[in-house]
Scaffold this motif. Structure first.
Motif, PDB file in Angstrom:
ATOM      1  N   GLY A  74       0.825  -1.206   0.000  1.00 19.88           N
ATOM      2  CA  GLY A  74       0.000   0.000   0.000  1.00 19.88           C
ATOM      3  C   GLY A  74       0.858   1.256   0.000  1.00 19.88           C
ATOM      4  N   ALA A  75       0.391   2.297  -0.683  1.00 17.17           N
ATOM      5  CA  ALA A  75       1.145   3.548  -0.813  1.00 17.17           C
ATOM      6  C   ALA A  75       1.361   4.235   0.543  1.00 17.17           C
ATOM      7  N   GLU A  76       0.557   3.895   1.538  1.00 19.51           N
ATOM      8  CA  GLU A  76       0.707   4.489   2.865  1.00 19.51           C
ATOM      9  C   GLU A  76       1.813   3.808   3.676  1.00 19.51           C
ATOM     10  N   CYS A  77       2.261   2.637   3.198  1.00 20.70           N
ATOM     11  CA  CYS A  77       3.220   1.854   3.974  1.00 20.70           C
ATOM     12  C   CYS A  77       4.579   1.697   3.315  1.00 20.70           C
ATOM     13  N   SER A  78       4.630   1.613   1.986  1.00 19.89           N
ATOM     14  CA  SER A  78       5.909   1.356   1.332  1.00 19.89           C
ATOM     15  C   SER A  78       5.920   1.883  -0.092  1.00 19.89           C
ATOM     16  N   LEU A  79       7.109   1.871  -0.663  1.00 21.10           N
ATOM     17  CA  LEU A  79       7.251   2.149  -2.091  1.00 21.10           C
ATOM     18  C   LEU A  79       8.328   1.250  -2.649  1.00 21.10           C
ATOM     19  N   PHE A  80       8.236   1.008  -3.959  1.00 20.59           N
ATOM     20  CA  PHE A  80       9.222   0.180  -4.630  1.00 20.59           C
ATOM     21  C   PHE A  80      10.020   1.075  -5.556  1.00 20.59           C
ATOM     22  N   TYR A  81      11.323   1.142  -5.329  1.00 20.37           N
ATOM     23  CA  TYR A  81      12.240   1.849  -6.214  1.00 20.37           C
ATOM     24  C   TYR A  81      13.479   0.980  -6.322  1.00 20.37           C
ATOM     25  N   SER A  82      13.485   0.083  -7.236  1.00 19.90           N
ATOM     26  CA  SER A  82      14.475  -0.974  -7.445  1.00 19.90           C
ATOM     27  C   SER A  82      14.494  -1.981  -6.302  1.00 19.90           C
ATOM     28  N   LYS A  83      14.041  -1.592  -5.146  1.00 21.72           N
ATOM     29  CA  LYS A  83      13.860  -2.452  -3.967  1.00 21.72           C
ATOM     30  C   LYS A  83      12.681  -1.895  -3.182  1.00 21.72           C
ATOM     31  N   ARG A  84      12.158  -2.687  -2.239  1.00 18.46           N
ATOM     32  CA  ARG A  84      11.060  -2.245  -1.380  1.00 18.46           C
ATOM     33  C   ARG A  84      11.614  -1.449  -0.200  1.00 18.46           C
ATOM     34  N   PHE A  85      10.983  -0.320   0.093  1.00 17.00           N
ATOM     35  CA  PHE A  85      11.359   0.516   1.230  1.00 17.00           C
ATOM     36  C   PHE A  85      10.108   0.884   2.009  1.00 17.00           C
ATOM     37  N   CYS A  86      10.157   0.750   3.334  1.00 17.01           N
ATOM     38  CA  CYS A  86       9.041   1.208   4.149  1.00 17.01           C
ATOM     39  C   CYS A  86       9.107   2.744   4.175  1.00 17.01           C
ATOM     40  N   LEU A  87       7.963   3.395   4.357  1.00 17.53           N
ATOM     41  CA  LEU A  87       7.955   4.856   4.320  1.00 17.53           C
ATOM     42  C   LEU A  87       8.774   5.497   5.435  1.00 17.53           C
ATOM     43  N   PRO A  88       8.845   4.916   6.641  1.00 16.69           N
ATOM     44  CA  PRO A  88       9.751   5.521   7.631  1.00 16.69           C
ATOM     45  C   PRO A  88      11.205   5.548   7.150  1.00 16.69           C
ATOM     46  N   CYS A  89      11.668   4.489   6.489  1.00 13.75           N
ATOM     47  CA  CYS A  89      13.040   4.482   5.962  1.00 13.75           C
ATOM     48  C   CYS A  89      13.196   5.469   4.803  1.00 13.75           C
TER      49      CYS A  89
END
Length: 124
Positions: A74-89
């Motif tokens: 979900g867009a509220e929790c993570s994004l994918f930019y070559s790898k998965r990243f949680c939004l806090p990171c």
């Protein structure tokens, strides 16, 4: 002869940010019964319960590539930019991301709503 069995849940996926839980049937990049699908990251996957097509899957989430947190897609929790990243990171390391990602994150921030025509209550 035994008939092919439906994949049984391998466990329960839980997003450690929003609390979404769902049973998953596979974790990895090449889900079973999907000839042409190879995921770009190891994901928690389940068979799509809304279709009888065995090749249809739902991707539930993955692990943050920085902190290892289990997060949904979900867009509220993570994004994918070559790898998965949680939004806090992402927020902690925002300057390390391309300008487009930084601008996208700025748009995602909740904006304080103002009501220009409405006066505040000034009773004392």
């Amino acid at each position: 002869m035994d008939s092919p069995k439906e994949p049984q849940p391998s466990g329960e996926f839980k997003c450690q940010l929003c609390g979404l839980t769902a049973p998953y049937t596979y974790y990895g990049q090449k889900p079973p019964n999907t000839c042409s699908i190879e995921l770009l990251e190891d994901c928690y996957v389940m068979k799509d319960p809304f279709t009888p097509d065995k090749e249809k899957i739902l991707i539930l989430g993955s692990l943050c590539s920085l902190c290892g947190l289990s997060v949904c897609i979900g867009a509220e929790c993570s994004l994918f930019y070559s790898k998965r990243f949680c939004l806090p990171c992402v927020n902690e390391n925002l300057q390390a991301f391309p300008l487009e990602i930084q601008e996208d994150m700025d748009r995602r921030k909740p904006q304080k709503k103002s009501f220009p025509g409405k006066k505040m209550d000034t009773r004392t």
